[in-house]
Write a protein that holds these residues in place. Structure first.
Motif, PDB file in Angstrom:
ATOM      1  N   SER A  48       0.994  -1.213   0.122  1.00 35.21           N
ATOM      2  CA  SER A  48       0.033   0.084  -0.086  1.00 35.21           C
ATOM      3  C   SER A  48       0.808   1.088   0.022  1.00 35.21           C
ATOM      4  CB  SER A  48      -0.851  -0.173   1.316  1.00 35.21           C
ATOM      5  OG  SER A  48      -1.546   1.194   1.630  1.00 35.21           O
ATOM      6  N   THR A  63       0.525   5.158   2.007  1.00 36.24           N
ATOM      7  CA  THR A  63      -0.314   5.885   2.901  1.00 36.24           C
ATOM      8  C   THR A  63      -1.337   7.066   2.447  1.00 36.24           C
ATOM      9  OG1 THR A  63       1.510   7.347   3.486  1.00 36.24           O
ATOM     10  CG2 THR A  63       1.295   5.489   4.966  1.00 36.24           C
ATOM     11  N   CYS A  65      -6.472   6.588  -1.125  1.00 33.82           N
ATOM     12  CA  CYS A  65      -7.663   6.142  -0.609  1.00 33.82           C
ATOM     13  C   CYS A  65      -8.123   4.702  -0.868  1.00 33.82           C
ATOM     14  CB  CYS A  65      -8.715   7.009  -1.090  1.00 33.82           C
ATOM     15  SG  CYS A  65      -8.855   7.075  -3.141  1.00 33.82           S
ATOM     16  N   ASP A 117      -6.494   2.732   1.628  1.00 27.63           N
ATOM     17  CA  ASP A 117      -7.183   2.674   2.986  1.00 27.63           C
ATOM     18  C   ASP A 117      -8.526   2.070   3.112  1.00 27.63           C
ATOM     19  OD1 ASP A 117      -7.243   4.047   5.560  1.00 27.63           O
ATOM     20  OD2 ASP A 117      -8.833   5.048   4.927  1.00 27.63           O
ATOM     21  N   LYS A 166      -7.695  -2.111   3.626  1.00 24.48           N
ATOM     22  CA  LYS A 166      -7.177  -2.184   4.871  1.00 24.48           C
ATOM     23  C   LYS A 166      -8.458  -1.954   5.785  1.00 24.48           C
ATOM     24  CE  LYS A 166      -4.003   1.062   4.380  1.00 24.48           C
ATOM     25  NZ  LYS A 166      -2.985   2.010   4.840  1.00 24.48           N
ATOM     26  N   ARG A 167      -9.397  -0.931   5.749  1.00 26.78           N
ATOM     27  CA  ARG A 167     -10.530  -0.749   6.625  1.00 26.78           C
ATOM     28  C   ARG A 167     -11.493  -1.973   6.507  1.00 26.78           C
ATOM     29  NH1 ARG A 167     -10.129   3.448   9.808  1.00 26.78           N
ATOM     30  NH2 ARG A 167      -8.835   5.077   9.014  1.00 26.78           N
TER      31      ARG A 167
END
Length: 146
Positions: free
Chosen positions: A48, A50, A53, A56, A59-60
């Motif tokens: 990934s 940071t 989006c 993210d 990951k979520r």
């Protein structure tokens, strides 16, 4: 893998572990070996950046399912190693050139391995999740204990 440093991501939930890749070039012959070792040792591994989006979201999503993923944030890898890791990933997932390094390696992130197999990026994960195939795969690999 010995010598890797880990830190928690998503401090409020402690859902994933972020790899701190330092001095790996000295311990391994190539970045491909680093990637192969990471894939072999982790039930769920996400490559990934940071600021992405889509990274993210994946990951979520995995966090919401109760999966403790290991994440390699490529923008936090020591200078010079990030490009080599991207090349190794491109070769592993089938978007690299022949045997020679290309000047620019385009790798669509996130890149997710589940059970030591490349599952895909966010689009593939969403398809597998919506079709209710993701949770059984995660259970098979031992990444999810429900």
């Amino acid at each position: 893998m010995q010598g890797l440093q880990y830190r928690w991501g998503a401090a409020e939930t402690k859902c994933w572990v972020v790899l701190q890749l330092r001095n790996l070039a000295k311990r391994f012959e190539s970045s491909a070996k680093v990637v192969e070792q990471l894939v072999a040792e982790n039930a769920v591994l996400i490559f990934s950046v940071t600021s992405c989006c889509m990274c993210d979201v994946i990951k979520r999503l995995l966090c919401s399912l109760g999966v403790n993923s290991v994440v390699c944030e490529l923008n936090e890898v020591e200078e010079g190693l990030s490009g080599d890791i991207c090349w190794a990933l491109a070769s592993m997932v089938g978007c690299g050139g022949g045997g020679e390094k290309m000047l620019v390696v385009a790798v669509a992130l996130p890149i997710v391995f589940v059970g030591r197999k490349f599952l895909g990026g966010l689009d593939r994960h969403m398809v597998v999740h919506i079709s209710r195939e993701l949770v059984p795969r995660l259970k098979e690999t031992g990444a999810l204990c429900l």
